[in-house]
Design a protein around this motif. Structure first.
Motif, PDB file in Angstrom:
ATOM      1  N   LYS A 340      -3.655  -2.611   7.083  1.00 30.59           N
ATOM      2  CA  LYS A 340      -4.783  -1.881   6.508  1.00 30.59           C
ATOM      3  C   LYS A 340      -5.527  -1.100   7.574  1.00 30.59           C
ATOM      4  O   LYS A 340      -6.041   0.005   7.324  1.00 30.59           O
ATOM      5  N   MET A 341      -5.562  -1.630   8.792  1.00 32.17           N
ATOM      6  CA  MET A 341      -6.243  -0.941   9.898  1.00 32.17           C
ATOM      7  C   MET A 341      -5.345   0.148  10.527  1.00 32.17           C
ATOM      8  O   MET A 341      -5.786   0.852  11.433  1.00 32.17           O
ATOM      9  N   GLY A 342      -4.114   0.235  10.060  1.00 34.70           N
ATOM     10  CA  GLY A 342      -3.204   1.251  10.613  1.00 34.70           C
ATOM     11  C   GLY A 342      -2.544   0.843  11.903  1.00 34.70           C
ATOM     12  O   GLY A 342      -2.076   1.693  12.665  1.00 34.70           O
ATOM     13  N   ILE A 343      -2.517  -0.457  12.177  1.00 30.03           N
ATOM     14  CA  ILE A 343      -1.909  -0.976  13.398  1.00 30.03           C
ATOM     15  C   ILE A 343      -0.476  -1.394  13.084  1.00 30.03           C
ATOM     16  O   ILE A 343      -0.234  -2.111  12.110  1.00 30.03           O
ATOM     17  N   SER A 344       0.489  -0.970  13.902  1.00 32.17           N
ATOM     18  CA  SER A 344       1.902  -1.266  13.677  1.00 32.17           C
ATOM     19  C   SER A 344       2.164  -2.753  13.894  1.00 32.17           C
ATOM     20  O   SER A 344       1.614  -3.378  14.815  1.00 32.17           O
TER      21      SER A 344
END
Length: 349
Positions: A340-344
């Motif tokens: 959700k935070m856009g972290i891979s």
């Protein structure tokens, strides 16, 4: 050919009550003015020389008879030429050699054309040094170096007898060759024998050279293939070398960064209970990332420990499944938060 000879016979011999002698035939042929049968010898001096040479040849070698017949040159032109044909008996143990000596239009300044007639019983050697097997044409040293007034028909036939006594042109079953000693040979005979020996040596050398060339050509092909493989291998190694150099550069940069970090965060200057404080997040996302990674890996370790204890029977299977379900749920929510935070999720690998 037979029709031509019959006409020539009628033309030349009608004035004779009896068959003409060889000399009478030569005189009649050289004096003929018929545009159909006349030979191409027109210069009076040339005619005298031809008559003298032919008469001398027929006196020295009575087996030869004069004739006049059409001759076709290599360029396709045909002309009536005087010729002498007969057999050479070079020795009692060898077959006779049928010859035809054609007097060229420019004789005596151009050498006569000498041919060995083909013989069914005795074929011509394929690699004879002086006789071409398919046409029977003779190319001896005497003919090749023909020069008037030093050369004439009688000496030519004498020379042919000498060279054919040592190198007969026909296949046959020979008896013992006559003994030959260099001191008994004339200069011309010695040159002929030397030419013959050189011919055979050259033929053998050419054969060996041909085999060597074939072998070297095969070796060259192998070397070309090896060179292509070597070039391909060098290219591969060069690409690998380039990749390794880039990797070394990346690792060197990373090592420099790590060295710089270690200088700033020297362990000796940090209390043991504060070592973990050196790894601090610089922003909120980094802090969440570190917390999620720590929680995810802790969950993995805990599940692994539960696997071991359930195998040993320390924990009941029902309790194990319940705990694993709860841990997996917490791990899922932690990873979903990262997404959700856009972290891979590669950070978890």
């Amino acid at each position: 050919m037979d029709y031509f000879k019959s006409l020539a016979h009628e033309l030349f011999f009608n004035n004779f009550e009896t068959p003409p002698t060889s000399i009478q035939f030569i005189d009649a042929a050289l004096s003929c003015t018929s545009p159909i049968f006349a030979p191409p010898y027109t210069d009076p001096n040339q005619i005298r020389i031809i008559r003298r040479h032919l008469v001398s040849l027929l006196q020295d070698y009575p087996s030869f008879k004069p004739s006049i017949d059409p001759f076709t040159h290599d360029d396709g032109t045909s002309v009536n030429l005087l010729n002498a044909n007969g057999e050479l008996q070079v020795s009692s143990s060898t077959p006779p050699i049928p010859l035809t000596i054609w007097l060229h239009e420019s004789y005596p300044f151009i050498a006569p054309i000498v041919l060995v007639s083909t013989n069914i019983d005795f074929p011509i050697y394929d690699n004879h040094p002086f006789v071409e097997s398919s046409s029977g044409a003779i190319s001896s040293f005497y003919l090749v170096n023909w020069k008037y007034p030093g050369c004439n028909l009688s000496d030519l036939v004498h020379n042919l007898i000498k060279i054919f006594s040592h190198n007969h042109p026909f296949y046959y079953s020979p008896s013992n060759d006559n003994f030959f000693h260099p001191s008994l040979a004339s200069r011309r005979e010695a040159v002929d024998r030397l030419s013959c020996n050189l011919y055979y040596d050259t033929t053998e050398l050419l054969s060996k050279t041909h085999d060597e060339v074939e072998e070297l050509s095969s070796l060259r092909e192998q070397m070309v293939k090896r060179a292509i493989i070597a070039e391909f291998t060098v290219d591969e190694h060069e690409n690998e070398r380039t990749e390794l150099k880039e990797r070394v550069k990346i690792l060197t940069d990373e090592a420099d960064k790590l060295s710089s970090w270690l200088k700033v965060n020297d362990q000796s200057s940090i209390p043991e209970d504060k070592i973990e404080d050196a790894f601090e997040a610089t922003d909120e996302d980094s802090k969440v990332l570190i917390d999620c990674i720590a929680a995810d890996r802790a969950t993995e370790d805990l599940i692994y420990s539960l696997d071991n204890v359930v195998e040993k029977g320390v924990v009941p299977l029902g309790t194990y499944l319940k705990q694993v379900r709860l841990l997996a749920r917490d791990q899922f929510f932690g990873r979903a938060k990262l997404v959700k935070m856009g972290i891979s999720l590669q950070w978890l690998d």
